[in-house]
Design an enzyme around this catalytic site. Sequence first.
Site, PDB file in Angstrom:
ATOM      1  N   SER A   1     -62.772 -48.907-109.763  1.00 34.67           N
ATOM      2  CA  SER A   1     -63.966 -48.092-109.917  1.00 34.67           C
ATOM      3  C   SER A   1     -64.927 -48.470-108.805  1.00 34.67           C
ATOM      4  CB  SER A   1     -64.601 -48.361-111.274  1.00 34.67           C
ATOM      5  OG  SER A   1     -65.978 -48.067-111.226  1.00 34.67           O
TER       6      SER A   1
ATOM      7  N   LYS B   1     -62.945 -52.899-113.389  1.00 33.30           N
ATOM      8  CA  LYS B   1     -62.049 -51.849-113.885  1.00 33.30           C
ATOM      9  C   LYS B   1     -60.748 -51.718-113.111  1.00 33.30           C
ATOM     10  CE  LYS B   1     -63.600 -48.168-115.718  1.00 33.30           C
ATOM     11  NZ  LYS B   1     -63.427 -47.399-116.929  1.00 33.30           N
TER      12      LYS B   1
ATOM     13  N   GLU C   1     -52.969 -40.762-116.120  1.00 34.33           N
ATOM     14  CA  GLU C   1     -53.885 -39.677-116.506  1.00 34.33           C
ATOM     15  C   GLU C   1     -53.521 -38.371-115.793  1.00 34.33           C
ATOM     16  OE1 GLU C   1     -58.189 -41.334-116.873  1.00 34.33           O
ATOM     17  OE2 GLU C   1     -57.081 -42.661-115.552  1.00 34.33           O
TER      18      GLU C   1
ATOM     19  N   LYS D   1     -43.270 -16.404-107.909  1.00 36.78           N
ATOM     20  CA  LYS D   1     -42.902 -17.570-107.112  1.00 36.78           C
ATOM     21  C   LYS D   1     -43.927 -18.692-107.114  1.00 36.78           C
ATOM     22  CE  LYS D   1     -40.395 -14.379-104.485  1.00 36.78           C
ATOM     23  NZ  LYS D   1     -41.150 -13.347-105.253  1.00 36.78           N
TER      24      LYS D   1
ATOM     25  N   GLN E   1     -43.398 -10.173-107.803  1.00 33.84           N
ATOM     26  CA  GLN E   1     -43.653 -11.024-106.647  1.00 33.84           C
ATOM     27  C   GLN E   1     -44.532 -12.222-107.031  1.00 33.84           C
ATOM     28  OE1 GLN E   1     -44.180  -9.370-102.591  1.00 33.84           O
ATOM     29  NE2 GLN E   1     -46.335  -9.855-102.877  1.00 33.84           N
TER      30      GLN E   1
ATOM     31  N   TYR F   1     -37.097  -3.260-111.087  1.00 34.40           N
ATOM     32  CA  TYR F   1     -38.043  -4.082-110.320  1.00 34.40           C
ATOM     33  C   TYR F   1     -39.428  -3.454-110.285  1.00 34.40           C
ATOM     34  CZ  TYR F   1     -40.292  -6.469-106.406  1.00 34.40           C
ATOM     35  OH  TYR F   1     -41.177  -7.181-105.628  1.00 34.40           O
TER      36      TYR F   1
ATOM     37  N   ASN G   1     -58.008 -48.663-113.434  1.00 34.76           N
ATOM     38  CA  ASN G   1     -57.795 -47.419-114.182  1.00 34.76           C
ATOM     39  C   ASN G   1     -56.372 -46.884-114.015  1.00 34.76           C
ATOM     40  OD1 ASN G   1     -60.490 -47.422-115.025  1.00 34.76           O
ATOM     41  ND2 ASN G   1     -61.143 -46.384-113.149  1.00 34.76           N
TER      42      ASN G   1
ATOM     43  N   SER H   1     -46.489 -11.578 -99.259  1.00 31.75           N
ATOM     44  CA  SER H   1     -46.095 -12.785 -99.993  1.00 31.75           C
ATOM     45  C   SER H   1     -45.614 -13.873 -99.042  1.00 31.75           C
ATOM     46  CB  SER H   1     -44.992 -12.451-100.995  1.00 31.75           C
ATOM     47  OG  SER H   1     -43.905 -11.801-100.351  1.00 31.75           O
TER      48      SER H   1
ATOM     49  N   THR I   1     -47.645 -44.863-136.969  1.00 30.65           N
ATOM     50  CA  THR I   1     -47.714 -43.452-137.371  1.00 30.65           C
ATOM     51  C   THR I   1     -49.208 -43.190-137.547  1.00 30.65           C
ATOM     52  OG1 THR I   1     -47.540 -43.963-139.723  1.00 30.65           O
ATOM     53  CG2 THR I   1     -45.470 -43.457-138.574  1.00 30.65           C
ATOM     54  N   HIS I   2     -49.655 -42.012-137.227  1.00 32.78           N
ATOM     55  CA  HIS I   2     -51.098 -41.700-137.233  1.00 32.78           C
ATOM     56  C   HIS I   2     -51.870 -42.643-136.312  1.00 32.78           C
ATOM     57  CE1 HIS I   2     -50.263 -39.430-141.021  1.00 32.78           C
ATOM     58  NE2 HIS I   2     -49.428 -40.447-141.218  1.00 32.78           N
TER      59      HIS I   2
ATOM     60  N   ASN J   1     -34.698  -5.985-103.386  1.00 28.53           N
ATOM     61  CA  ASN J   1     -34.748  -6.323-104.813  1.00 28.53           C
ATOM     62  C   ASN J   1     -33.643  -7.301-105.213  1.00 28.53           C
ATOM     63  OD1 ASN J   1     -36.831  -4.544-104.773  1.00 28.53           O
ATOM     64  ND2 ASN J   1     -35.771  -2.900-105.900  1.00 28.53           N
TER      65      ASN J   1
HETATM   66  N1  ARG Z   1     -41.663  -9.789-101.605  1.00 28.23           N
HETATM   67  C1  ARG Z   1     -40.990  -9.120-102.684  1.00 28.23           C
HETATM   68  C2  ARG Z   1     -40.953 -10.047-103.928  1.00 28.23           C
HETATM   69  O1  ARG Z   1     -41.224 -11.188-103.771  1.00 28.23           O
HETATM   70  C3  ARG Z   1     -39.600  -8.789-102.288  1.00 28.23           C
HETATM   71  C4  ARG Z   1     -39.040  -7.597-102.979  1.00 28.23           C
HETATM   72  C5  ARG Z   1     -39.749  -6.375-102.539  1.00 28.23           C
HETATM   73  N2  ARG Z   1     -39.109  -5.197-103.024  1.00 28.23           N
HETATM   74  C6  ARG Z   1     -39.684  -4.018-102.939  1.00 28.23           C
HETATM   75  N3  ARG Z   1     -39.033  -3.024-103.416  1.00 28.23           N
HETATM   76  N4  ARG Z   1     -40.878  -3.901-102.448  1.00 28.23           N
HETATM   77  O2  ARG Z   1     -40.697  -9.599-105.004  1.00 28.23           O
END
Ligand code: ARG
Length: 467
Positions: free
Chosen positions: A287, A293, A300, A335, A332, A327, A295, A33, A165-166, A120
């Site tokens: 454009s 134009k 948008e 993120k 993971q 966990y 835009n 990760s 409205t509408h 964790n």
């Molecule tokens: N890279 C992991 C995550 O983002 C960190 C936690 C990993 N924990 C484990 N027991 N492998 O969740």
Amino acid sequence: MADNTTDTKSSNQMWGGRFASGPDAIMEEINASIGFDKKLFAQDIRGSIAHATMLAHQGIISGDDKDKIVHGLNTILSEIEGGNFEFSRQLEDIHMNIEARLATLIGPAAGRLHTARSRNDQVALDFRLWVKEELEKTEQMLTGLIAAFLDRAEEHAESVMPGFTHLQTAQPVTFGHHCMAYVEMFGRDRARVRHAIEHLDESPIGAAALAGTGYPIDRHMTAKALGFREPTRNSIDTVSDRDFAIEFLSIAAIAGMHLSRLAEEIVIWSTPQFGFVRLSDAFSTGSSIMPQKKNPDAAELVRAKTGRINGSLVALLTIMKGLPLAYSKDMQEDKEQVFDAAESLELAIAAMTGMVRDMTVNTARMKAAAGSGYSTATDLADWLVREAGLPFRDAHHVTGRAVALAESKGCDLAELPLSDLQAIHADITDKVYDVLTVEASVASRKSFGGTAPSEVRRQIAFWRARN
Ligand code: ARG
């Protein structure tokens, strides 16, 4: 020679004790990760410094080791900030990249940092800190957007435009009032942000893998050092909870929905057909084939960012759905969703704040449109109720006939001669013309929260005191 001596095949230095060989290349790719969680480096280091300081305070590690650890972590912080840090995918994630570098810098003392902690609770901490900062940034950005709307509302407290409205002309309103509708919406978003900050303000560190720890740690101390109100209360929940991330995404999705409605209105208003506003060159594009134009691309794209944010919310809800406690590595995947949504939301708010401040409002055009489409028909009906004593339903019917007549003659209500109006209802007098202008119409709507300029100014004062 054993193949576990090569770099790619050696077992992991952090957890490889029971592993004879390293991971398959695909395993490494799916597992790592670091590509995205390196964004958490500052939070990770802050968390580790707080943890090491607490460990020393509790006599779990020596003061000497703590000093080495803190010094090493600060060195790593400046290395990363200065772009002088080499991230390694073999080390999976930001936590192990930093810890491995610490070992290189300070030797065996580095190995004591992970006492009474697990990745964790470490990742739960880092991510919470990151989301908390992002929520604080969002709060500030929403305040900026609200301020932009307050300024435009004040400037246009008396400017009349058609209310819809509408998407059909309904009744005249003021542009200031319309702006204040967005202040209410973004004000609610900001309240949700503040609430979410309160919700997540608990420190996960010390929950360890899931069960807590036998070391005499002080979780209140780390919570305080990291700016949290208090530690979380259940170690199992702590490492399996991502509600704070989902709350951020749902707030972002609601704010994104608001932003997309504003974006859509700007797109409509800036068409030559409407011509209510004109975006400056700074917020439009041309454009390559049609020279005439201009835009509204920024609007948008704000409208479209909402789709991405919604996607992130649904993705994380789906990732978390059905996961057994505590966990799982599935988590993971939390993120990237949050990082992407945060970037989209920041861009969308910034672009909208710019557009709101920057757009030229064509009040003449708005006023002309406000008077068309028999927008004061309700005012005629209300006059009949007030001055001629008709029940509203009858007044509605009489007004409908007046509108039909005006439509057949191709004129506005105010252009119908009195004789025509009196033929529809004998009690109508020439006083009725006073209420058929758009200015009179909006000025009359003084009910609390209504569109009258005096009411709009009251709403502006309310929000100025809170912004
Ligand atoms: N890279 C992991 C995550 O983002 C960190 C936690 C990993 N924990 C484990 N027991 N492998 O969740």
